[in-house]
Each structure stands twice: as structure tokens, then as C-alpha cells.
Design an enzyme around this catalytic site. Structure first.
Site, PDB file in Angstrom:
ATOM      1  N   CYS A 155      42.164  30.892  -7.491  1.00  0.00           N
ATOM      2  CA  CYS A 155      42.467  32.326  -7.611  1.00  0.00           C
ATOM      3  C   CYS A 155      43.742  32.587  -8.404  1.00  0.00           C
ATOM      4  CB  CYS A 155      42.604  32.953  -6.232  1.00  0.00           C
ATOM      5  SG  CYS A 155      41.185  32.677  -5.167  1.00  0.00           S
ATOM      6  N   ARG A 192      32.017  42.139  -9.640  1.00  0.00           N
ATOM      7  CA  ARG A 192      33.273  42.563  -8.990  1.00  0.00           C
ATOM      8  C   ARG A 192      33.999  43.642  -9.806  1.00  0.00           C
ATOM      9  NH1 ARG A 192      35.154  38.434  -5.517  1.00  0.00           N
ATOM     10  NH2 ARG A 192      33.366  37.330  -4.665  1.00  0.00           N
ATOM     11  N   LYS A 238      29.254  35.277  -7.040  1.00  0.00           N
ATOM     12  CA  LYS A 238      30.088  36.350  -7.596  1.00  0.00           C
ATOM     13  C   LYS A 238      29.951  36.434  -9.113  1.00  0.00           C
ATOM     14  CE  LYS A 238      33.888  34.576  -5.932  1.00  0.00           C
ATOM     15  NZ  LYS A 238      35.244  34.089  -5.637  1.00  0.00           N
ATOM     16  N   ARG A 283      39.493  44.986   0.200  1.00  0.00           N
ATOM     17  CA  ARG A 283      39.821  44.974  -1.239  1.00  0.00           C
ATOM     18  C   ARG A 283      39.203  46.212  -1.881  1.00  0.00           C
ATOM     19  NH1 ARG A 283      37.618  39.741  -3.759  1.00  0.00           N
ATOM     20  NH2 ARG A 283      39.486  38.711  -2.999  1.00  0.00           N
ATOM     21  N   LYS A 308      31.972  38.272 -12.662  1.00  0.00           N
ATOM     22  CA  LYS A 308      33.205  38.968 -13.060  1.00  0.00           C
ATOM     23  C   LYS A 308      33.148  39.435 -14.511  1.00  0.00           C
ATOM     24  CE  LYS A 308      36.012  36.582  -9.660  1.00  0.00           C
ATOM     25  NZ  LYS A 308      37.148  35.686  -9.381  1.00  0.00           N
ATOM     26  N   CYS A 365      44.682  33.494   3.945  1.00  0.00           N
ATOM     27  CA  CYS A 365      43.486  32.953   3.301  1.00  0.00           C
ATOM     28  C   CYS A 365      42.901  31.789   4.109  1.00  0.00           C
ATOM     29  CB  CYS A 365      43.794  32.484   1.884  1.00  0.00           C
ATOM     30  SG  CYS A 365      42.311  31.812   1.113  1.00  0.00           S
ATOM     31  N   CYS A 389      44.398  26.322  -3.426  1.00  0.00           N
ATOM     32  CA  CYS A 389      43.252  25.414  -3.271  1.00  0.00           C
ATOM     33  C   CYS A 389      42.484  25.418  -4.582  1.00  0.00           C
ATOM     34  CB  CYS A 389      42.371  25.837  -2.084  1.00  0.00           C
ATOM     35  SG  CYS A 389      41.209  27.157  -2.476  1.00  0.00           S
ATOM     36  N   CYS A 398      48.511  32.683  -6.074  1.00  0.00           N
ATOM     37  CA  CYS A 398      47.498  33.380  -5.274  1.00  0.00           C
ATOM     38  C   CYS A 398      48.076  33.657  -3.892  1.00  0.00           C
ATOM     39  CB  CYS A 398      46.249  32.513  -5.155  1.00  0.00           C
ATOM     40  SG  CYS A 398      46.502  31.066  -4.104  1.00  0.00           S
TER      41      CYS A 398
HETATM   42 FE1  SRM Z   1      39.765  34.474  -5.190  1.00  0.00          FE
HETATM   43  C1  SRM Z   1      37.954  33.383  -2.566  1.00  0.00           C
HETATM   44  C2  SRM Z   1      42.008  35.881  -3.140  1.00  0.00           C
HETATM   45  C3  SRM Z   1      41.099  36.145  -7.801  1.00  0.00           C
HETATM   46  C4  SRM Z   1      38.166  32.347  -7.322  1.00  0.00           C
HETATM   47  N1  SRM Z   1      39.906  34.643  -3.184  1.00  0.00           N
HETATM   48  C5  SRM Z   1      39.029  34.152  -2.276  1.00  0.00           C
HETATM   49  C6  SRM Z   1      39.372  34.653  -0.865  1.00  0.00           C
HETATM   50  C7  SRM Z   1      38.623  35.923  -0.626  1.00  0.00           C
HETATM   51  C8  SRM Z   1      39.145  33.622   0.265  1.00  0.00           C
HETATM   52  C9  SRM Z   1      37.849  33.682   1.004  1.00  0.00           C
HETATM   53  O1  SRM Z   1      36.765  33.552   0.374  1.00  0.00           O
HETATM   54  O2  SRM Z   1      37.872  33.826   2.216  1.00  0.00           O
HETATM   55  C10 SRM Z   1      40.901  34.906  -1.057  1.00  0.00           C
HETATM   56  C11 SRM Z   1      41.526  35.927  -0.119  1.00  0.00           C
HETATM   57  C12 SRM Z   1      42.947  35.574   0.199  1.00  0.00           C
HETATM   58  C13 SRM Z   1      43.678  36.639   0.902  1.00  0.00           C
HETATM   59  O3  SRM Z   1      44.068  36.413   2.087  1.00  0.00           O
HETATM   60  O4  SRM Z   1      43.909  37.692   0.334  1.00  0.00           O
HETATM   61  C14 SRM Z   1      40.964  35.198  -2.541  1.00  0.00           C
HETATM   62  N2  SRM Z   1      41.183  35.860  -5.399  1.00  0.00           N
HETATM   63  C15 SRM Z   1      42.070  36.242  -4.449  1.00  0.00           C
HETATM   64  C16 SRM Z   1      43.150  37.121  -5.040  1.00  0.00           C
HETATM   65  C17 SRM Z   1      43.684  38.168  -4.070  1.00  0.00           C
HETATM   66  C18 SRM Z   1      44.271  36.225  -5.587  1.00  0.00           C
HETATM   67  C19 SRM Z   1      45.559  36.926  -5.941  1.00  0.00           C
HETATM   68  O5  SRM Z   1      46.571  36.414  -5.487  1.00  0.00           O
HETATM   69  O6  SRM Z   1      45.577  37.914  -6.673  1.00  0.00           O
HETATM   70  C20 SRM Z   1      42.390  37.676  -6.250  1.00  0.00           C
HETATM   71  C21 SRM Z   1      41.577  38.877  -5.901  1.00  0.00           C
HETATM   72  C22 SRM Z   1      40.863  39.393  -7.079  1.00  0.00           C
HETATM   73  C23 SRM Z   1      40.197  40.710  -6.872  1.00  0.00           C
HETATM   74  O7  SRM Z   1      40.901  41.705  -6.743  1.00  0.00           O
HETATM   75  O8  SRM Z   1      38.963  40.734  -6.881  1.00  0.00           O
HETATM   76  C24 SRM Z   1      41.461  36.504  -6.543  1.00  0.00           C
HETATM   77  N3  SRM Z   1      39.600  34.324  -7.215  1.00  0.00           N
HETATM   78  C25 SRM Z   1      40.355  35.021  -8.121  1.00  0.00           C
HETATM   79  C26 SRM Z   1      40.276  34.390  -9.399  1.00  0.00           C
HETATM   80  C27 SRM Z   1      41.042  34.824 -10.650  1.00  0.00           C
HETATM   81  C28 SRM Z   1      40.325  35.858 -11.435  1.00  0.00           C
HETATM   82  O9  SRM Z   1      39.241  36.322 -11.049  1.00  0.00           O
HETATM   83  O10 SRM Z   1      40.852  36.220 -12.486  1.00  0.00           O
HETATM   84  C29 SRM Z   1      39.445  33.283  -9.259  1.00  0.00           C
HETATM   85  C30 SRM Z   1      39.134  32.222 -10.344  1.00  0.00           C
HETATM   86  C31 SRM Z   1      38.258  32.715 -11.412  1.00  0.00           C
HETATM   87  C32 SRM Z   1      36.826  32.487 -11.087  1.00  0.00           C
HETATM   88  O11 SRM Z   1      36.232  33.320 -10.406  1.00  0.00           O
HETATM   89  O12 SRM Z   1      36.290  31.444 -11.468  1.00  0.00           O
HETATM   90  C33 SRM Z   1      39.016  33.275  -7.884  1.00  0.00           C
HETATM   91  N4  SRM Z   1      38.264  33.145  -4.987  1.00  0.00           N
HETATM   92  C34 SRM Z   1      37.787  32.327  -5.987  1.00  0.00           C
HETATM   93  C35 SRM Z   1      36.800  31.435  -5.405  1.00  0.00           C
HETATM   94  C36 SRM Z   1      35.973  30.367  -6.176  1.00  0.00           C
HETATM   95  C37 SRM Z   1      34.795  30.958  -6.840  1.00  0.00           C
HETATM   96  C38 SRM Z   1      33.840  29.926  -7.407  1.00  0.00           C
HETATM   97  O13 SRM Z   1      33.336  30.137  -8.505  1.00  0.00           O
HETATM   98  O14 SRM Z   1      33.603  28.904  -6.740  1.00  0.00           O
HETATM   99  C39 SRM Z   1      36.750  31.723  -4.033  1.00  0.00           C
HETATM  100  C40 SRM Z   1      35.876  31.030  -2.966  1.00  0.00           C
HETATM  101  C41 SRM Z   1      34.465  31.458  -3.026  1.00  0.00           C
HETATM  102  O15 SRM Z   1      34.069  32.414  -3.679  1.00  0.00           O
HETATM  103  O16 SRM Z   1      33.680  30.771  -2.372  1.00  0.00           O
HETATM  104  C42 SRM Z   1      37.687  32.790  -3.809  1.00  0.00           C
HETATM  105 FE1  SF4 Z   2      42.847  31.237  -0.985  1.00  0.00          FE
HETATM  106 FE2  SF4 Z   2      42.346  29.151  -2.494  1.00  0.00          FE
HETATM  107 FE3  SF4 Z   2      42.053  31.587  -3.467  1.00  0.00          FE
HETATM  108 FE4  SF4 Z   2      44.474  30.702  -3.030  1.00  0.00          FE
HETATM  109  S1  SF4 Z   2      43.019  29.805  -4.452  1.00  0.00           S
HETATM  110  S2  SF4 Z   2      43.697  32.725  -2.390  1.00  0.00           S
HETATM  111  S3  SF4 Z   2      44.195  29.445  -1.249  1.00  0.00           S
HETATM  112  S4  SF4 Z   2      40.848  30.720  -1.867  1.00  0.00           S
END
Ligand code: SRM
Ligand code: SF4
Length: 571
Positions: free
Chosen positions: A484, A154, A216, A84, A218, A441, A480, A435
Site C-alpha cells: 500500500c 475503486r 480490486k 473509506r 484501480k 491494519c 507488508c 502506509c
Molecule cells: Fe491497501 C489492503 C490501506 C493503497 C494494495 N490496504 C489494505 C487494507 C484495507 C488491509 C486489509 O485488507 O484489511 C489496509 C487498511 C489499513 C488501515 O488500517 O487503514 C490498506 N491501502 C491502504 C491505504 C490507506 C494506505 C495509505 O497509507 O494510504 C491506501 C488506501 C487507498 C484508498 O483510499 O483506496 C491503500 N493498497 C494501496 C495501494 C497503493 C495504490 O493503490 O496506489 C496498493 C498497491 C497498489 C496495488 O493495488 O497493486 C494497495 N491493499 C493492497 C493490497 C494488495 C492487493 C493485491 O493486488 O494483492 C491489499 C490486500 C488485499 O487486497 O488483499 C490491501
Molecule cells: Fe496494511 Fe500491508 Fe497495506 Fe501496510 S501494506 S496498510 S501493512 S495491508
């Protein structure tokens, strides 16, 4: 002014998460990544390195579609990493794009570039042998992937706003400055990936500390009236306040976040709280204060309760605010009024106040790839070759070709038409997002990106059949409960529960200030369509003039609004 880690009563005492040990013992994020890279027996990373590479912007993954088959064949999963990039404010030059595009074609398993909803891109499927090369290429073109994952600040978001280009430039520069200010200082990234020799062994992390953040973090900068960055999903937000065309300061909103764990009532999504106004000059001090408070007071014993939103609710807003004022040596003033009108991107041509043209191209789910009969990736590549300017990635997974002079507009338009980049997209599709989810993922429970396109078609048909085909509902799918896809801020949100099954949430609003509540649990697509169909029928017949779907379901009592998520989200 740093809080005393041992004596401060605001610190949760208890057994630390193993992630804390990993950071502590990592020697500032080095671990044994170098040795692991040389190990050709496995395509993956072992032990702590599996987590440590995340601080360098990479996640180890495998293709889940073929995982079972490989296990049957007694093969290890086909490991690769997803990388990323760090791209504050989402700006990338066309020259940089061409280099990334070539790397994606030649050196990744999937051949795609995935625009994320945090204004950057991901490259999925980089084999271990190509990881160093990927970082070297990024470095050559002036980019990096530092701190795009794990327990750090981030990629910093900034409203994509070509119309207000003068202000945008200034705010974009601040987003970059914030990103750099909050970066880890360790030299590990340069040593490991760019072969820079270790200069000294005493890296100091004045802001993040030796064990970095508990979770994390943001950050966004928002230019009203557009909330295209979805500020309420973020820990720290600066809302620009403009007077007489001049940026004078920011309202600061803290503690947003969307993730939950199914059934775990100690987790909840939360919108950010307004702390008050600060002047422009205070932005770095306030950011430092918020980040260091979260560093010192955040919960390191339970990662599920470690985000700023939980710290804030645990210590109380007043205490948190006072501490920011002490650490940043300033006082919050009452917030200035501001108005948000939308969250979506303005797809198509827009003329900026700089008299240049900006073309926003709709990219379904942000996935840039050549499909049979639709050569999206090649089309964007052709534009990049001709454009010689900047692209801007939006927080809705779309792409803006920015700053096009009048004489180049026609040519870019003809390329865009030739490759199908300017399409007749319904309003509904433009306002739908998913997402990544399967196949890459590791946390995915249900499909999202691969499910959304045909699902939107079904919703479009329902809307047509009830005579509301010219309207839209903010629709989001997340594979899930990590959230995201930001379904918790949608008017209709699906949250993956198991293969083919989702929780259906409704009642978020258009401007992204209200959390959607669960309406039906663990239902399949047929049930979802039937439920949504009934709701849309009712909306089409009983709504007030121009009443949005999310507001309608609240007004008529179909669902109770989430007013105080910490207490009422699970009711
Ligand atoms: Fe996310 C984890 C993809 C935005 C909350 N996110 C992941 C991972 C890295 C899975 C992992 O930990 O192994 C996913 C990778 C999937 C893949 O194969 O690409 C993933 N997140 C994404 C992306 C690519 C979604 C998308 O379709 O655009 C976004 C990448 C953002 C970036 O460029 O940095 C992405 N993730 C978000 C958002 C939305 C936002 O930030 O506006 C959220 C919810 C907002 C928030 O943070 O509360 C989000 N991602 C999570 C979480 C839960 C965090 C938490 O507070 O518990 C995880 C899991 C974790 O961190 O343990 C996670
Ligand atoms: Fe993966 Fe869950 Fe984030 Fe979708 S919401 S990219 S399934 S970690």
C-alpha cells in the site's frame, strides 16, 4: 459482446475461491448485514458479512496494540470498522470537511482523519452502533463510501493540478463520471445504511456482473507532466493528451499493480503497459471493455493471481487489446508522446492560471490529528470554517486548500502559521511516504506510519553528513508485501517482513516507471541504516551531475534493473 463464461478458453478452470461463493450468495451484496447490525453481543460482523461490508466501503478491524491484553482478559478484540470515503479526484468542500471532522472527533475511537494515497480519507475506529450514523452523515453532505473496497473499481484518481485549473476541472469531471459509470448498481447500500426500502429485488449489474470482479480494480486519469497519482500502481490509466490547450484524447495504460506475497514467485509487481491512444469520446466504452474483460477472464480460483496484471500476462497483450477493440467498438491508434517530470506534490503556495491561490499543506503520512504542541486537525478545521471553498486530497497523502482569492490569502496564511501547517519541511521528508500498518491494519507485519517520521530524520542526517542534504530520494515504507505504501515504485523502499524487520528494495526511478528490486532481505533498522548510509556515501561521491539515487544504483551496477517483472523480478 460479453465473453461466454463457460466456454471461453481464457477462463481459468478450477475450484473457485470462497470469496466467489460469498458474492454469489450475497443477493447483490446484502448478505445478512442488517441482522448482524442488530446483534449487540459482538462488536464485529459474522460469516460472509465480514467481507460483504467491504463492498460498502468498510473493513472490520481491531486495535492490535491491545489485542493480546484483551485476549488475556478473555474479552473479544475491540472491534470497530474503518470507513473509506469515495472521493473521485479527491475534491471535498470545506463544509463537507467540517462534518467529517466533527464525526471523527465525536464518534470514532481514534479521533483522526487519515488521508490515503488514493485521494480520499479513512475514519478508523467506528463502533458498530455508530456505523449507520456515519453513512447517514456522509449521505447528508453528498458523499458515500460505496465501492471503495473489495472487488470493484475503486476511488478514481485524478492528477491534483491547480496550475492547469481549466483542464483540471474538465479532467476531474471525467474522473467523477468514470467513478459513477463503474459503480455497482445494487440498491443494497441505500437499503442497509440509509434505510431506503427495497424497490425491487432484481438488481442488475450490467458492468460488474452478479459476482462482481475477481479482485480490486484501480483507475486513474493523469495530466502530464505530473504523475502524482503513481499511475503504474493501477489497473487502468488514462493519460491526457493536450493539443493547443485542448484535451483531445488519452493514451491508455493497463495492468499496473504492486502487491506480492513474500517468497511466492507467481506474484510480482508490474508497471502498466501502453496500449495506445483513444479519443476523448471513447473513454467510457474503453473503461467498460477493460473492466468487463477482467470480470470475464480474471482468475477467480486464486486471489493471489487475480489482478488485471496477471490476466494481461496470461492472455497476452495483443489478445487483450483486440478484445477491448471488439467490446468498445474502436481501434487504438499509436500513443502520443508525453513527458512525466515528477510524482511529488508542490508543497506551499501556488498561483493557478485562474489567478486564485492554492496552498498545499504537507501532512506526514496523511494522519490528521491534534498532537501535543501541534494542533494540525484544529488548524485545518479553522481554515475550513473560514475558507468556504474546496479542499483537494492528493495521492501523496497531502491536502490542498484550493481556489483562495487574493483577499483571503493573508488570513489563511496566518491561520496556517498559527497552527504550524506551513513548516520548514526537508525535501527528503516531503518525498517520503508510509502506509497505515499498525495498529489498525490486520495484515501488517512491520511498522510503517509510526516508523517513518524518525527514520526519515536518520536519512536526513545521513544525507547532510555526505553533503547531499539539499537532494532527496523517493523513500517509501510499506508494512507488508501488499504494498500500500507503494515501496515497489520507490528509489528506496522498505517492505515489512516481521516486527522490526524489512526487505530493502532499491532502484525505482523518480517518475515511477521502474520497479525497485530487493537488495537486502529481512534486515533490521540498524542494518538498513548502515546499508543505506554506504549507498548514499557512494552516490554522493560517484554520481553524475544531478543523477538521481535510483538511476545511480542501476548505472554503477549495485542492482540490476527490473525490466520484465513477470520474468525477472525474483532473479
Ligand atoms: Fe491497501 C489492503 C490501506 C493503497 C494494495 N490496504 C489494505 C487494507 C484495507 C488491509 C486489509 O485488507 O484489511 C489496509 C487498511 C489499513 C488501515 O488500517 O487503514 C490498506 N491501502 C491502504 C491505504 C490507506 C494506505 C495509505 O497509507 O494510504 C491506501 C488506501 C487507498 C484508498 O483510499 O483506496 C491503500 N493498497 C494501496 C495501494 C497503493 C495504490 O493503490 O496506489 C496498493 C498497491 C497498489 C496495488 O493495488 O497493486 C494497495 N491493499 C493492497 C493490497 C494488495 C492487493 C493485491 O493486488 O494483492 C491489499 C490486500 C488485499 O487486497 O488483499 C490491501
Ligand atoms: Fe496494511 Fe500491508 Fe497495506 Fe501496510 S501494506 S496498510 S501493512 S495491508
Amino acid at each position: 459482446m460479453t465473453a461466454n463464461f463457460l466456454e471461453n478458453p481464457l477462463i481459468i478452470k478450477g475450484k473457485l475461491e470462497d470469496a466467489e461463493r460469498v458474492k454469489e450468495q450475497s443477493n447483490y451484496l446484502r448478505g445478512t448485514i442488517v441482522q448482524d447490525l442488530e446483534n449487540e453481543i459482538t462488536g464485529g460482523f459474522s460469516g460472509d458479512n465480514f467481507l460483504l461490508i467491504r463492498f460498502h466501503g468498510m473493513y472490520q478491524q481491531d486495535n492490535r496494540d491491545i489485542r493480546t491484553e484483551r485476549i488475556k482478559q478473555k474479552l473479544e478484540p475491540l472491534h470497530s470498522v474503518m470507513l473509506r470515503c469515495r472521493l473521485p479526484g479527491g475534491i471535498i468542500s470545506s463544509q463537507q470537511w467540517l462534518a467529517i471532522d466533527a464525526f471523527a472527533n465525536d464518534k470514532t475511537i481514534y479521533g483522526s482523519i487519515r488521508l490515503t494515497n488514493r485521494q480520499t480519507f479513512q475514519l478508523h475506529g467506528i463502533l458498530k452502533k455508530n456505523i449507520k450514523l456515519s453513512h447517514k452523515i456522509l449521505h447528508q453532505i453528498g458523499l458515500d463510501s460505496l465501492a471503495t473496497a473489495n472487488d470493484v473499481n475503486r476511488n478514481v484518481l485524478c492528477t491534483s493540478n491547480p496550475l492547469e485549473s481549466k483542464l483540471h476541472q474538465k479532467v476531474y469531471n471525467l474522473a467523477k463520471k468514470l467513478s459513477e459509470h463503474l459503480l455497482p448498481r445494487t440498491k443494497a447500500y441505500a437499503e442497509i445504511w440509509l434505510d431506503n426500502k427495497m424497490i425491487d429485488t432484481t438488481d442488475v449489474e450490467p458492468i460488474l456482473g452478479k459476482t462482481y470482479l475477481p479482485r480490486k480494480f484501480k483507475t486513474t486519469i493523469v495530466i502530464p507532466p505530473y504523475n502524482d497519482v503513481d499511475l503504474h500502481a493501477n489497473d487502468l490509466n488514462f493519460i491526457t493528451i493536450i493539443q493547443h490547450g485542448k484535451l483531445i484524447g488519452f493514451n491508455v495504460l493497463i495492468g499496473g499493480g504492486l502487491s506480492i506475497e513474500h517468497g511466492n514467485k507467481d506474484t510480482y509487481p508490474r508497471t502498466a503497459t501502453d496500449f495506445g491512444y483513444i479519443s476523448v469520446d471513447n473513454i467510457l466504452e474503453v473503461a467498460t471493455a477493460v473492466v468487463t474483460i477482467q470480470r470475464d477472464w480474471g482468475n477467480r480460483s486464486n486471489r493471489k493471481n487475480a489482478r488485471t496484471k496477471y490476466t494481461l500476462d496470461r492472455v497476452g497483450i495483443e489478445k487483450f487489446k483486440k478484445e477491448i477493440e471488439i467490446r468498445a467498438n474502436m481501434e487504438f491508434k499509436p500513443s502520443y508522446p508525453y513527458k512525466i517530470i515528477s510524482r511529488g506534490d508542490r508543497i506551499g503556495w501556488i498561483k493557478g492560471i485562474d489567478n486564485k491561490w492554492h496552498l498545499t499543506v504537507f501532512i506526514e503520512n496523511g494522519r490528521i490529528l491534534d498532537y501535543p504542541g501541534y494542533h494540525l486537525k484544529t488548524g485545518i478545521n479553522e481554515i475550513a470554517k473560514f475558507h468556504n471553498g474546496n479542499f483537494l486530497l492528493t495521492a501523496n497523502q497531502n491536502l490542498i486548500i484550493t481556489g483562495i482569492s487574493e483577499d483571503k490569502k493573508q488570513k489563511i496564511e496566518s491561520i496556517a502559521y498559527r497552527y504550524g501547517l506551513i513548516n520548514n519541511i526537508s525535501l527528503q521528508r516531503k518525498n517520503s511516504m508510509a502506509c497505515v500498518s499498525f495498529p489498525t491494519c490486520p495484515l501488517a507485519m512491520a511498522e510503517a506510519e509510526r516508523f517513518l517520521p524518525s527514520f526519515v530524520t536518520k536519512i536526513e542526517n545521513i544525507m547532510q553528513s555526505y553533503g547531499v542534504g539539499d537532494k532527496y530520494i523517493i523513500l517509501r515504507v510499506t508494512g507488508c508485501p501488499n504494498g500500500c505504501g507503494r515501496a515497489m515504485l520507490a528509489e528506496i523502499g522498505l517492505v515489512g517482513k516481521a516486527i522490526g524487520r524489512y526487505n530493502l528494495h532499491i532502484g525505482g526511478n523518480r517518475i515511477g516507471t521502474r520497479i525497485a528490486r530487493m537488495y537486502r532481505e529481512n534486515i533490521n533498522e540498524t542494518e538498513i541504516i548502515a546499508t543505506i548510509s554506504e549507498l548514499i556515501e557512494q552516490w554522493s561521491k560517484e554520481s553524475y551531475h544531478e543523477e538521481d539515487f535510483g538511476d545511480f544504483v542501476i548505472r554503477v551496477g549495485i542492482i540490476k534493473p527490473v525490466l520484465n517483472p513477470a520474468n525477472d523480478f525474483w532473479e
